[in-house]
Design an enzyme around this catalytic site. Structure first.
Site, PDB file in Angstrom:
ATOM      1  N   GLU A 254       0.810  -1.219   0.000  1.00  0.00           N
ATOM      2  CA  GLU A 254       0.000   0.000   0.000  1.00  0.00           C
ATOM      3  C   GLU A 254       0.848   1.277   0.000  1.00  0.00           C
ATOM      4  O   GLU A 254       0.309   2.358  -0.217  1.00  0.00           O
ATOM      5  CB  GLU A 254      -0.956  -0.020   1.206  1.00  0.00           C
ATOM      6  CG  GLU A 254      -1.991  -1.133   1.067  1.00  0.00           C
ATOM      7  CD  GLU A 254      -2.773  -1.420   2.341  1.00  0.00           C
ATOM      8  OE1 GLU A 254      -3.912  -1.889   2.250  1.00  0.00           O
ATOM      9  OE2 GLU A 254      -2.229  -1.189   3.448  1.00  0.00           O
TER      10      GLU A 254
ATOM     11  N   ASP B  98     -11.029  -8.150  -2.119  1.00  0.00           N
ATOM     12  CA  ASP B  98     -11.729  -9.427  -1.914  1.00  0.00           C
ATOM     13  C   ASP B  98     -13.143  -9.119  -1.452  1.00  0.00           C
ATOM     14  O   ASP B  98     -13.471  -7.976  -1.177  1.00  0.00           O
ATOM     15  CB  ASP B  98     -10.978 -10.254  -0.853  1.00  0.00           C
ATOM     16  CG  ASP B  98     -10.941  -9.537   0.488  1.00  0.00           C
ATOM     17  OD1 ASP B  98     -11.886  -9.703   1.268  1.00  0.00           O
ATOM     18  OD2 ASP B  98      -9.987  -8.770   0.749  1.00  0.00           O
TER      19      ASP B  98
HETATM   20  N1  SAH Z   1      -0.330  -9.026   4.815  1.00  0.00           N
HETATM   21  C1  SAH Z   1      -1.112 -10.135   5.266  1.00  0.00           C
HETATM   22  C2  SAH Z   1      -2.572  -9.859   5.451  1.00  0.00           C
HETATM   23  C3  SAH Z   1      -2.909  -8.586   6.152  1.00  0.00           C
HETATM   24  S1  SAH Z   1      -4.520  -8.539   6.773  1.00  0.00           S
HETATM   25  C4  SAH Z   1      -0.970 -11.299   4.309  1.00  0.00           C
HETATM   26  O1  SAH Z   1      -0.300 -11.169   3.296  1.00  0.00           O
HETATM   27  O2  SAH Z   1      -1.560 -12.326   4.580  1.00  0.00           O
HETATM   28  C5  SAH Z   1      -5.415  -7.731   5.531  1.00  0.00           C
HETATM   29  C6  SAH Z   1      -5.155  -6.273   5.317  1.00  0.00           C
HETATM   30  O3  SAH Z   1      -5.937  -5.826   4.225  1.00  0.00           O
HETATM   31  C7  SAH Z   1      -5.536  -5.365   6.481  1.00  0.00           C
HETATM   32  O4  SAH Z   1      -4.619  -4.304   6.568  1.00  0.00           O
HETATM   33  C8  SAH Z   1      -6.957  -4.894   6.149  1.00  0.00           C
HETATM   34  O5  SAH Z   1      -7.107  -3.513   6.381  1.00  0.00           O
HETATM   35  C9  SAH Z   1      -7.143  -5.179   4.666  1.00  0.00           C
HETATM   36  N2  SAH Z   1      -8.220  -6.125   4.306  1.00  0.00           N
HETATM   37  C10 SAH Z   1      -8.419  -6.577   3.031  1.00  0.00           C
HETATM   38  N3  SAH Z   1      -9.424  -7.446   2.981  1.00  0.00           N
HETATM   39  C11 SAH Z   1      -9.912  -7.577   4.248  1.00  0.00           C
HETATM   40  C12 SAH Z   1     -10.953  -8.377   4.826  1.00  0.00           C
HETATM   41  N4  SAH Z   1     -11.672  -9.214   4.102  1.00  0.00           N
HETATM   42  N5  SAH Z   1     -11.157  -8.260   6.171  1.00  0.00           N
HETATM   43  C13 SAH Z   1     -10.410  -7.423   6.917  1.00  0.00           C
HETATM   44  N6  SAH Z   1      -9.400  -6.664   6.415  1.00  0.00           N
HETATM   45  C14 SAH Z   1      -9.143  -6.734   5.090  1.00  0.00           C
END
Ligand code: SAH
Length: 232
Positions: free
Chosen positions: A12, A199
């Protein structure tokens, strides 16, 4: 005037860092802050880390130590409004914490006990600017102004999404926006949160997130840069 720009993850903020000149880095409370210039504006770009606590610490430091007089958040989110698709844009009208729950004490769902508010309104001028830029720069994606829900949960459950939509009338769900919003509100600093859908917060959220995080993060980045181009 310094504009603070927050993302939660590398994806981001990396495009912003490559658009910046005169970069200097400072670390405070384990968070890296990059001062520099984008399109003639003094900015501090930082990666808060995931979740509301990280986002709160990051925002308060941006305001206190870096004197940010406006805060922009750029990132990705899960759709809550069923009409939204991957890459679509949500511009925050307001934000709230969907996991704040003191209902057993008689408070409303989402209500922060003993505080006069729990829905934090974004700045009208920043909303208008973000919306103008989105209309001009983002093609083939829906752009909506709506409520951003935040909680310390990666939502990946269709039933939960339905509840979030019905209970709170949210447009998308993520893990930082309402924390940034609350800190800005308590410090009287204007803010707006920009999220692009990575998503649908359902059973496929995990794999969709991994596949589309970069694409969605870039959509959000375009809006931030466009806003900096047009700000006086
Ligand atoms: N970097 C981690 C995942 C981070 S959690 C990995 O690669 O697995 C997800 C991040 O994206 C958070 O910062 C949140 O703000 C955002 N996000 C995207 N989709 C989301 C969802 N379905 N529920 C909650 N947060 C979500």
């Amino acid at each position: 005037m310094t504009i603070g720009i927050i993302g939660a993850m590398n994806e981001e903020i990396e495009a912003l860092l490559s658009s910046m000149i005169d970069i200097t880095k400072e670390v405070k409370a384990e968070i890296e802050y990059y001062r520099g210039v984008i399109n003639g504006h003094n900015v501090v770009v930082c990666k808060s880390g995931v979740g509301k606590v990280n986002a709160s610490i990051c925002t308060q430091i941006l305001i206190d130590r870096f004197q940010a007089s406006k805060v922009l958040f750029t990132g990705v989110a899960g759709a809550v409004d069923p009409t939204l698709n991957i890459g679509d844009i949500v511009i925050s009208v307001d934000c709230m914490q969907h996991d704040m729950d003191a209902t057993a004490l008689g408070f409303k769902e989402g209500e922060i006990p003993f505080m006069d508010r729990f829905i934090f309104k974004a700045d009208d001028a920043l909303i208008t600017l973000a919306s103008k830029v989105s209309d001009e720069e983002v093609n083939n994606q829906a752009i909506i102004k709506g409520r951003i829900l935040s909680g310390d949960q990666f939502v990946a459950n269709r039933e939960k999404v339905k509840q979030l939509f019905e209970k709170f009338e949210g447009s998308c769900t993520e893990m930082e926006g309402a924390a940034v919003a609350q800190v800005c509100s308590m410090n009287n600093v204007p803010f707006v949160i920009i999220r692009s859908i990575s998503d649908k917060a359902d059973g496929s959220a995990n794999s969709n997130f991994l596949e589309f995080v970069k694409y969605a993060a870039d959509n959000s980045y375009k809006i931030i840069v466009g806003m900096l181009e047009r700000m006086s």
